[in-house]
Design a protein around this motif. Sequence first.
Motif, PDB file in Angstrom:
ATOM      1  N   GLN A  95       0.866  -1.253  -0.136  1.00  0.00           N
ATOM      2  CA  GLN A  95       0.025  -0.042  -0.118  1.00  0.00           C
ATOM      3  C   GLN A  95       0.827   1.291  -0.145  1.00  0.00           C
ATOM      4  N   GLN A  96       1.914   1.105   0.417  1.00  0.00           N
ATOM      5  CA  GLN A  96       2.946   2.341   0.341  1.00  0.00           C
ATOM      6  C   GLN A  96       3.537   2.514  -1.128  1.00  0.00           C
ATOM      7  N   GLU A  97       3.583   3.713  -1.362  1.00  0.00           N
ATOM      8  CA  GLU A  97       3.837   4.067  -2.653  1.00  0.00           C
ATOM      9  C   GLU A  97       5.119   3.455  -3.206  1.00  0.00           C
ATOM     10  N   ALA A  98       6.002   3.689  -2.537  1.00  0.00           N
ATOM     11  CA  ALA A  98       7.408   3.379  -2.762  1.00  0.00           C
ATOM     12  C   ALA A  98       7.618   1.865  -2.847  1.00  0.00           C
ATOM     13  N   TRP A  99       6.666   0.978  -2.240  1.00  0.00           N
ATOM     14  CA  TRP A  99       6.902  -0.280  -2.152  1.00  0.00           C
ATOM     15  C   TRP A  99       5.752  -1.094  -2.880  1.00  0.00           C
ATOM     16  N   ARG A 100       5.147  -0.208  -3.961  1.00  0.00           N
ATOM     17  CA  ARG A 100       4.185  -0.820  -4.568  1.00  0.00           C
ATOM     18  C   ARG A 100       4.480  -1.960  -5.359  1.00  0.00           C
ATOM     19  N   LEU A 101       5.360  -1.847  -6.071  1.00  0.00           N
ATOM     20  CA  LEU A 101       5.883  -3.059  -6.960  1.00  0.00           C
ATOM     21  C   LEU A 101       6.654  -4.168  -6.368  1.00  0.00           C
ATOM     22  N   THR A 102       7.288  -3.870  -5.021  1.00  0.00           N
ATOM     23  CA  THR A 102       8.009  -4.894  -4.529  1.00  0.00           C
ATOM     24  C   THR A 102       7.293  -5.853  -3.624  1.00  0.00           C
ATOM     25  N   ASP A 103       6.886  -6.916  -4.066  1.00  0.00           N
ATOM     26  CA  ASP A 103       6.079  -8.020  -3.324  1.00  0.00           C
ATOM     27  C   ASP A 103       7.003  -8.903  -2.418  1.00  0.00           C
ATOM     28  N   LEU A 104       6.934  -8.690  -0.907  1.00  0.00           N
ATOM     29  CA  LEU A 104       7.879  -9.065   0.090  1.00  0.00           C
ATOM     30  C   LEU A 104       7.043 -10.467   0.711  1.00  0.00           C
ATOM     31  N   SER A 105       5.881 -10.946  -0.006  1.00  0.00           N
ATOM     32  CA  SER A 105       5.334 -11.997   0.698  1.00  0.00           C
ATOM     33  C   SER A 105       6.162 -13.276   0.792  1.00  0.00           C
ATOM     34  N   ALA A 106       6.750 -13.511  -0.130  1.00  0.00           N
ATOM     35  CA  ALA A 106       7.757 -14.687   0.027  1.00  0.00           C
ATOM     36  C   ALA A 106       8.789 -14.633   1.134  1.00  0.00           C
ATOM     37  N   LEU A 107       9.229 -13.232   1.334  1.00  0.00           N
ATOM     38  CA  LEU A 107      10.060 -12.790   2.751  1.00  0.00           C
ATOM     39  C   LEU A 107       9.296 -13.054   3.735  1.00  0.00           C
ATOM     40  N   GLN A 108       8.018 -12.513   3.780  1.00  0.00           N
ATOM     41  CA  GLN A 108       7.471 -12.459   5.036  1.00  0.00           C
ATOM     42  C   GLN A 108       7.248 -13.918   5.476  1.00  0.00           C
ATOM     43  N   ALA A 109       7.052 -14.870   4.742  1.00  0.00           N
ATOM     44  CA  ALA A 109       6.617 -16.181   5.095  1.00  0.00           C
ATOM     45  C   ALA A 109       7.604 -16.998   5.733  1.00  0.00           C
ATOM     46  N   ILE A 110       8.916 -16.375   5.663  1.00  0.00           N
ATOM     47  CA  ILE A 110       9.970 -17.202   6.347  1.00  0.00           C
ATOM     48  C   ILE A 110      10.428 -16.588   7.817  1.00  0.00           C
ATOM     49  N   ALA A 111      10.512 -17.518   8.822  1.00  0.00           N
ATOM     50  CA  ALA A 111      10.989 -17.023  10.123  1.00  0.00           C
ATOM     51  C   ALA A 111      12.633 -16.922  10.100  1.00  0.00           C
ATOM     52  N   PHE A 112      13.204 -15.894   9.655  1.00  0.00           N
ATOM     53  CA  PHE A 112      14.432 -15.644   9.607  1.00  0.00           C
ATOM     54  C   PHE A 112      15.267 -15.503  11.056  1.00  0.00           C
ATOM     55  N   GLN A 113      16.488 -16.336  11.179  1.00  0.00           N
ATOM     56  CA  GLN A 113      16.974 -16.167  12.284  1.00  0.00           C
ATOM     57  C   GLN A 113      18.468 -15.787  12.320  1.00  0.00           C
ATOM     58  N   GLN A 114      19.017 -15.472  13.674  1.00  0.00           N
ATOM     59  CA  GLN A 114      20.232 -14.861  13.691  1.00  0.00           C
ATOM     60  C   GLN A 114      21.068 -16.109  12.973  1.00  0.00           C
ATOM     61  N   PRO A 115      22.206 -15.581  12.261  1.00  0.00           N
ATOM     62  CA  PRO A 115      23.082 -16.718  11.604  1.00  0.00           C
ATOM     63  C   PRO A 115      24.179 -17.316  12.339  1.00  0.00           C
ATOM     64  N   ALA A 116      24.267 -18.616  12.316  1.00  0.00           N
ATOM     65  CA  ALA A 116      25.126 -19.371  12.891  1.00  0.00           C
ATOM     66  C   ALA A 116      26.629 -18.930  12.542  1.00  0.00           C
ATOM     67  N   ASP A 117      27.403 -19.368  13.387  1.00  0.00           N
ATOM     68  CA  ASP A 117      29.010 -19.138  12.731  1.00  0.00           C
ATOM     69  C   ASP A 117      29.234 -20.108  11.715  1.00  0.00           C
ATOM     70  N   ALA A 118      29.960 -19.797  10.478  1.00  0.00           N
ATOM     71  CA  ALA A 118      30.127 -20.752   9.481  1.00  0.00           C
ATOM     72  C   ALA A 118      31.567 -20.384   8.838  1.00  0.00           C
ATOM     73  N   VAL A 119      32.304 -21.501   8.472  1.00  0.00           N
ATOM     74  CA  VAL A 119      33.940 -21.514   8.004  1.00  0.00           C
ATOM     75  C   VAL A 119      33.371 -21.468   6.426  1.00  0.00           C
ATOM     76  N   VAL A 120      34.006 -20.604   5.554  1.00  0.00           N
ATOM     77  CA  VAL A 120      33.804 -20.885   4.326  1.00  0.00           C
ATOM     78  C   VAL A 120      35.192 -21.020   3.513  1.00  0.00           C
TER      79      VAL A 120
END
Lengths: 255, 435
Positions: free
Chosen positions: B49-74
């Motif tokens: 509904q916000q004009e600046a976000w009218r075309l940005t669909d965040l529903s896929a993002l909102q469906a995910i419960a993001f967590q603090q990241p774990a330590d990792a080695v790459v």
Amino acid sequence: MLDIRNLHVTVEGREILKGIDLVIHPGETHAIMGPNGSGKSTLANVIAGREGYTVTGGEILFDGKNLLEMDPETRACEGLFLAFQYPVEIPGVANLYFLKAAVNAVRKYRGEPPVDAMDFWELVNERMALVKMDESMLKRSVNEGFSGGEKKRNEVFQMAVLQPRFAVMDETDSGLDIDALKVVADGVNALRGPERGFLVITHYQRLLDYIVPDHVHVLVNGKIVRSGGKDLAMELEKQGYALYNEEPGRARRAA
Amino acid sequence: MTAVAPLFSDPYRQRFAAFMTNRREPDAIARLRRTAFDRFTALGLPARQQEAWRLTDLSALQAIAFQQPADAVVDAEVLPALDTPAHRLVFVNGRFAPKLSRLHALPNQALVASLGQALLTHPEWVEPYLDRLPGLENHAFAALNTAFWEDGAFIGLPHGTVVDAPIHLVFYATGNDSAVHPRLLLALEDGAQATVVVEYRGAGRYLNAPIAELQLGAGAVLDYHQVQEESLQAFHLGGVRVQQGRDSQAHLHLLSIGAQLARTDLEALLDGEGAHCSLNGLTLVRDTQFSDIHIRVEHARPRGTSEQIFKSVLDGKAHTVFDGMIHVCQHAQKTDARQANRNLLLSKQAHANANPRLEILADDVKCGHGSSTGFLDPDAEFYLRARGIPAAQARALLVHAFANDSLNRIRLTPLRERLARVLADHLALDIMEAE
């Protein structure tokens, strides 16, 4: 080597070519002359394989192979070349890069390895001299910002590098002053030889003073109405096309 | 204010409480975080509904419960490199990875360090810059970043300091639905010069929501490159704030290639006379990727110049948004501001939105903007094919020409060359063969 038999072509439902028969042997240069809208450029484009033209009858054989079944790149790789009436500007693709990609595409088609860099450079330099082209044009984008004369010289230059077996020159003289015309004609004449055929399409006789054809055909309203030797061009220069054009202007509208 | 989506906010509240426990950092920073989290709570995640976000669909993002990241080695192998000596800082899941990083000697007083370290050793340097630049006030992900950043980079160059070698910042995320909020603070004092390359990479599904704050003093020169090559499952929601002093020059390059959903909001404030800002953007997307760029360039002082060129190449069902605002304040006379947006569609299902905007309150300015969206030129394609070049290669050559124009604006040669290879790979084009 090029054998056109009873070729009928429509564009957007209108018949432009109404039964063309034309046989060109190796070593021959044929000229097709005709007024605006007679179907000259349609013939050139159908030979090269441009989209938007529907062949409703007849065939074109190139060394016995059915040309109309081939896509444009295959025709080029088989040794066919179209010098465009209106060469396209391609910003961001350097002329030299484009040419090398084309040379290597043809080589790949023939099962040959990519061209050696030094050999390519030598060939390019030699051919550049042939059309009196400046080296800076190699680095510029294909045809971008080129003058009319530079564009046509670039077409002949490409032809000289690619060394096709058969070339169609589509109104290569249009928009050229006499000096540029001579350069272009010299370039074409240097490539003439017993193995190579040319089809020179032009509105004016002037070009044929410099590229002297073996045969001249008059195309009017989608049909070849007369064929003859090089003198036919002179005759047309004097008399114009009015003699042949029973319905002036009609073909123009169709094109 | 928009209501907060419960699915998203409650886990965030819990996460924030856990995050703030046992943090050892100056009180001022903790206060900043709490204020920012309150702001995020009030703003909520952006809604369409916000004009600046009218075309940005965040529903896929909102469906995910993001967590603090774990330590990792790459493995160092997966990290992008610059083929030149560089000051290199690597962050894995938002945390500084000293073993993968390499810092060379710097001129006197210059500081290039992880933000966490800089805050410990030079708090008097860092605090005045953190979350101080205007812009993105109503940007929920900026608030979220200030609340949750764990680390990031600090680049502080004192008066007249020139750092020749590029400063290479690599942010790598390892997925598992983690949310990473890296922070970059860059402060160039008067006359300082730096070249910065920021790279975003990762594997798997994650949210990367970085914020960069770039401050340029009078006469400072910055070449800033942001290369977003996130995992194709990732969400990238970033923000860049730029504030420029008198006669400063900011050359900003934004490349967007990865992520299923990517958005960058950039606000540049030309706050000194004669400041110059150039913005060069290239987006390459395919399949169902969505990539969004929101730009606001504000000319607040006279004689400023800005030039924006944003290009996109879209294949498949990809969707891009370009929203660019040039705002010229009443006193910013003699402003010269340009904006161009060019979109190349390779598929009939691809979709590009362009929204170029001008707001001019001064009366003696030169401003121009233009936008175009179209398919490949069939005449050019035929011309190449008529010379023997196969159709697929002909198309790739034309796309390459369109996009390479953006890469040619990058002055940092090793990066430009590497990106040229990325582009060629993207187009399955053997550019070396014809060089």
